[in-house]
Design an enzyme around this catalytic site. Structure first.
Site, PDB file in Angstrom:
ATOM      1  N   ALA A 133      26.299  -8.948   9.756  1.00 50.35           N
ATOM      2  CA  ALA A 133      25.643  -9.559   8.598  1.00 50.35           C
ATOM      3  C   ALA A 133      24.239  -8.969   8.409  1.00 50.35           C
ATOM      4  O   ALA A 133      24.067  -7.761   8.485  1.00 50.35           O
ATOM      5  CB  ALA A 133      25.642 -11.073   8.741  1.00 50.35           C
ATOM      6  N   CYS A 134      23.251  -9.831   8.194  1.00 49.26           N
ATOM      7  CA  CYS A 134      21.899  -9.349   7.862  1.00 49.26           C
ATOM      8  C   CYS A 134      21.255  -8.550   8.986  1.00 49.26           C
ATOM      9  O   CYS A 134      20.249  -7.882   8.778  1.00 49.26           O
ATOM     10  CB  CYS A 134      20.996 -10.519   7.498  1.00 49.26           C
ATOM     11  SG  CYS A 134      21.421 -11.227   5.912  1.00 49.26           S
ATOM     12  N   SER A 135      21.800  -8.628  10.186  1.00 49.21           N
ATOM     13  CA  SER A 135      21.223  -7.868  11.301  1.00 49.21           C
ATOM     14  C   SER A 135      21.939  -6.537  11.516  1.00 49.21           C
ATOM     15  O   SER A 135      21.645  -5.830  12.491  1.00 49.21           O
ATOM     16  CB  SER A 135      21.297  -8.695  12.591  1.00 49.21           C
ATOM     17  OG  SER A 135      20.522  -9.851  12.455  1.00 49.21           O
TER      18      SER A 135
END
Ligand code: COA
Length: 374
Positions: A155-157
């Protein structure tokens, strides 16, 4: 063991901008249309009327003013409210590859390299347009890089986790130069019909070239240390997937097939997790807050970044110390901190230390400590 360094970055920015004013006008037209279709049910108290969105709320709650998208016509059409993306044949590059190529070419040009110098492509993003063949392999073919490629999703990481994976391989010698590319087509998984989140995301692609430090041709950033952490949470979730058709309601237009979040809980739980993660990472590398010249944070929310910056530095960050790009790009998932790094790192001096950090669904948090050379 070799020392890995970031020698080039690139950002692909789509041509279409959606302002908050345009977004709110489209959403409100959609809400009015739905309410008109359901007047009876609303009057009978069987249904809540949809409420209008507001520009003031969006700026106050998030700091976001604009977002870039691959298509705006569908998103702003009250009869659609999703991007109208062209159906491509299997013989054409997919949309993620198209977005990735531009970012990769910019990163290679900055590093003074060609695709032939690269022996690994990691396509690290929040969503991949298909399961296989890997998007990274399509990018490998389109660019003409050697070696191998694979996809990863945190995801966002995704970008920082991808940088850790690539840096570790460069460090061990299993690859010599790696491209970590983050084509984020967030407009595809955002629920544009939900006023609680319709303003959150935008589209973009970023790329980061990682090489042995001795191969760098110009100014570069040594990767001093990376650290990744995850902790399971359902507070940011998307239930779309290949098992969809196996569920009785699998092909129905269900809300949970798009991005869902409990924003308040995310705020409360992720902020301490991230602040602690960064502080622990710095401490174990012997870096004091006074040593840190710049923080390139995940770009989800201005209040969140203000809080983390203050916590990590132990004071209010001064202008430019913790650059935000979310006002122009919105949340671009894993690409956000890399856009900030790419746009706001040239002015650092030889020996300056900075930290890239991304965080989000999982929960996940990844940090990369870098040192400028040249
Ligand atoms: N326009 C006008 N009002 C709105 C609105 C909109 N678009 N969306 C929500 N509201 C209303 C709500 O209904 C609520 O009204 P109420 O107080 O009468 O119930 C009020 O505004 C506050 O809503 P809330 O959702 O609590 O706002 P918030 O201050 O938490 O901000 C987010 C919302 C999503 C911006 C914020 O929670 C956030 O950024 N969270 C973390 C996001 C994040 O990092 N996610 C990671 C994704 S990768």
């Amino acid at each position: 063991m070799y020392t890995p360094a970031i020698t080039g970055t690139g950002v692909f920015t789509p041509q279409n901008i959606i302002t908050n004013a345009e977004l709110v006008a489209a959403f409100n037209a959609f809400a009015d249309q739905k309410n008109a279709e359901n007047t009876k049910a609303i009057a009978a108290g069987e249904m809540e009327p949809m409420q209008h969105s507001s520009e003031e709320f969006i700026v106050k709650a998030s700091g976001i003013q604009n977002r870039y998208v691959m298509d705006k016509t569908g998103v702003l059409d009250p009869d659609m409210m999703y991007p109208a993306l062209r159906q491509r044949s299997d013989e054409e590059p997919g949309i993620m590859t198209e977005m990735a190529i531009d970012a990769c070419q910019k990163a290679l040009a900055q590093a003074g390299r060609t695709a032939q110098d690269v022996d690994l492509v990691i396509c690290a993003a929040s969503n991949h347009e298909r399961a296989y063949p890997a998007i990274a392999i399509e990018i490998q073919q389109a660019l003409g890089t050697k070696g191998f490629g694979f996809d990863m999703n945190v995801a966002c990481s995704s970008a920082t986790f991808g940088i850790q994976a690539a840096a570790d391989m460069v460090r061990s010698g299993s690859v010599r130069a790696a491209l970590v590319v983050n084509p984020e087509i967030c407009s595809g998984h955002l629920e544009w019909r939900d006023r609680d989140c319709h303003f959150i995301f935008g589209d973009v692609a970023t790329a980061t070239l990682i090489e042995r430090i001795e191969d760098a041709q110009g100014p570069h950033f040594e990767i001093v240390s990376t650290r990744c952490a995850t902790e399971f949470s359902n507070n940011i979730r998307n239930n779309n997937g290949f098992l969809r058709r196996s569920r009785p309601d699998g092909l129905v237009d269900r809300r949970d097939m798009q991005f869902m979040q409990n924003g308040r809980k995310v705020f409360k739980e992720v902020l301490p997790m991230v602040s602690r993660h960064i502080s622990d990472h710095m401490e174990s590398e012997g870096i004091e807050s006074g040593d840190l010249k710049r923080l390139w944070l995940h770009q989800a929310n201005k209040t969140m970044n203000d809080f983390i910056g203050k916590k990590v530095l132990g004071r209010e960050p001064v202008a430019g110390e913790q650059p935000n790009i979310l006002q122009d790009y919105a949340n671009t998932s894993s690409a956000g901190s890399i856009i900030a790094f790419s746009k706001y790192s040239d002015d650092l001096q030889d020996g300056d230390v900075g930290l890239i950090c991304s965080f989000g669904a999982g929960y996940s948090v990844g940090s990369v400590i870098v040192k400028r050379h040249g």
